[in-house]
Every structure is written in structure tokens, then in C-alpha cells.
Write an enzyme that holds these catalytic residues in place. Structure first.
Site, mmCIF file in Angstrom:
data_model
loop_
_atom_site.group_PDB
_atom_site.id
_atom_site.type_symbol
_atom_site.label_atom_id
_atom_site.label_comp_id
_atom_site.label_asym_id
_atom_site.label_seq_id
_atom_site.Cartn_x
_atom_site.Cartn_y
_atom_site.Cartn_z
ATOM 1 N N TYR A 173 3.210 -3.341 -6.120
ATOM 2 C CA TYR A 173 3.757 -2.068 -5.670
ATOM 3 C C TYR A 173 2.764 -0.924 -5.889
ATOM 4 O O TYR A 173 2.490 -0.139 -4.978
ATOM 5 C CB TYR A 173 5.065 -1.768 -6.397
ATOM 6 C CG TYR A 173 5.695 -0.462 -5.981
ATOM 7 C CD1 TYR A 173 6.431 -0.364 -4.800
ATOM 8 C CD2 TYR A 173 5.558 0.687 -6.758
ATOM 9 C CE1 TYR A 173 7.013 0.826 -4.412
ATOM 10 C CE2 TYR A 173 6.135 1.886 -6.379
ATOM 11 C CZ TYR A 173 6.863 1.949 -5.204
ATOM 12 O OH TYR A 173 7.421 3.152 -4.821
ATOM 13 N N LYS A 177 0.791 1.355 -3.008
ATOM 14 C CA LYS A 177 0.915 2.800 -2.827
ATOM 15 C C LYS A 177 -0.460 3.479 -2.908
ATOM 16 O O LYS A 177 -0.700 4.476 -2.209
ATOM 17 C CB LYS A 177 1.868 3.390 -3.872
ATOM 18 C CG LYS A 177 3.318 2.981 -3.667
ATOM 19 C CD LYS A 177 3.839 3.367 -2.277
ATOM 20 C CE LYS A 177 5.318 3.070 -2.102
ATOM 21 N NZ LYS A 177 5.826 3.401 -0.760
#
Length: 248
Positions: A173, A177
Site C-alpha cells: 500500500y 501511494k
């Protein structure tokens, strides 16, 4: 109606066409309340029934779009092109958290699954909708990122506790990002006439995190909406949270 009453009027109400991906719940659904200030909102969802139900609650138009599928994204772009002919605001909100395990336990397949939505999905949507954005007078793109994708925060989370009060070590994750932030900067450089920015909504209580966030969904959506209603003189190629710029 809190911040929407002020911010929404900054973008020619009644004329602004807005698309929000992954908008059948959470931050996306809250952002779809832009309909209350005159935006024509396409509420993007990969599940037709959930999308229709969510759109009905806020008065938006449901749009079937799965950002992991080229055919789905292209079909969604065709529908918007046929119905409206342009797009003023694009909010790339669709995302998944993926596995949160020690880095040594994360596989390439884990990474690919997360990146397919959080990074490649944004590229698919940008590729399909850029012509529609360029057909509008003052196009805006908001990419929903996270302070967990900041390299500066990752290098020294304690010194940046005001930016990311809850540090979560998630290889897939967080790195996704970070990649999205670079994607944002690259698009902004390539298309200077489009206001393209990344935002960090902060740790918001949504289904995404089991409602563990300290902020309400209204508070989390504030920075998304603020950047969605930018005028042509607004910033581009930046990374912002409610309190100001986020370190890359």
C-alpha cells in the site's frame, strides 16, 4: 452542509461535470455530495447495484467502472463522452489496502494486486479521460493518495507525526501511494493546463480501515473537495493535506 457550501460555489455550479471513482462508500461517496452545490456527479463503482444505490442516496449518476479493466474504463469514458462531451473534474479515489504483513512476507503477486488498482488503475482512467478533461475550460484531477506514501515520512515517521499520526508499515500500500505521487507529478508536468494534484485525506474512519480512523468522513473528504474545486490559477503537481503541503 459544512465546507461544501463554500467550496462548491468556486466551480461554476450547474455546469461542472465530475467523475469520482470508487465512490459507492466512504470518502468517495462523501465527495459525491458535490451534487448539493450544482455539480453533475458521475459516481463510479465497479458493482452496478451498489453504485446505483449510492448514487440514488446523493442524487448522482451511477457509472459502472472497474479501474482494473481496460474495457470497463473505456466503456465508462465513452458513456460520459456521449452524454456530456467533456469532463471538468476527475477524482481518482478507487483504491484497496491489500495485505498488511511484514515486508518479508509480501509477494510480487500481493504487490501486483494493489498496484493494479491504486497505480495502474489511475493510469487507465487518466488515459481514457484525458481527452474529455482537455475538452473542458479548466480541468482538474485529484488523486487520492496517503501520507503513508511520503518518502520523507517513511524515512523519519516520528518527526512527521503531525502529518501521519498513525504509522502503518505496509509495503504494498505505502509504496503504491508513493508511486501514485510520482504518477501525479509526471502528469502535472506533461499537462500544465490541467490542475493535477495528490491529496492525503488523513486517517479517516471508513470501511477501508474498519472505521479505526480518528477523523470523520466529512473531515477526510475536505481536502479532496477543496482540490476538486480549484480554479485555473490553483496549484498543480503538488501533494496536499488539510493542513497544507505534505512532504514528498
Amino acid at each position: 452542509m459544512h465546507f461544501l457550501a463554500v467550496l462548491g460555489r468556486a466551480r461554476f455550479p450547474g455546469m461542472t461535470t465530475t467523475l469520482i471513482t470508487g465512490a459507492n462508500r466512504g470518502l468517495g461517496l462523501e465527495t459525491a455530495r458535490l451534487v448539493e452545490v450544482g455539480h453533475t456527479v458521475y459516481l463510479g463503482a465497479r458493482d452496478a447495484r451498489r453504485g446505483e444505490e449510492a448514487a440514488g442516496r446523493v442524487g448522482a449518476h451511477p457509472l459502472l467502472i472497474d479501474v482494473t479493466g481496460d474495457a470497463s474504463v473505456q466503456a465508462a469514458a465513452k458513456l460520459v463522452r456521449d452524454q456530456v462531451g467533456h469532463l471538468d473534474v476527475l477524482v481518482n479515489n478507487a483504491g484497496i489496502i491489500g495485505p498488511v504483513r511484514p515486508a518479508g512476507q509480501i509477494t510480487a503477486a500481493d504487490m501486483l494486486t494493489v498496484y493494479d488498482t491504486n497505480v495502474f488503475g489511475v493510469v487507465r482512467v487518466m488515459h481514457a479521460f484525458l481527452p474529455l478533461l482537455q475538452a473542458g475550460p479548466a480541468p482538474v484531477v485529484v488523486n487520492v493518495s496517503s501520507g503513508l506514501g511520503s518518502l520523507a515520512v517513511t524515512a523519519d515517521p516520528e518527526s512527521h507525526a503531525s502529518v501521519v499520526p498513525v504509522w502503518v508499515p505496509g509495503l504494498a500500500y505505502n509504496s503504491g501511494k508513493a508511486a501514485l505521487n510520482m504518477v501525479t507529478a509526471q502528469y502535472a508536468r506533461a499537462y500544465p493546463a490541467v490542475r493535477i494534484n495528490a491529496v492525503d485525506p488523513g486517517h479517516t474512519a471508513t470501511d477501508f480501515n474498519g472505521h479505526t480512523g480518528a477523523q470523520s468522513v466529512e473531515e477526510g473528504a475536505e481536502i479532496i473537495v477543496r482540490m476538486a474545486v480549484l480554479g485555473p490559477d490553483g496549484p498543480t503537481g503538488g501533494f496536499f493535506a488539510a493542513g497544507g503541503p505534505v512532504p514528498w
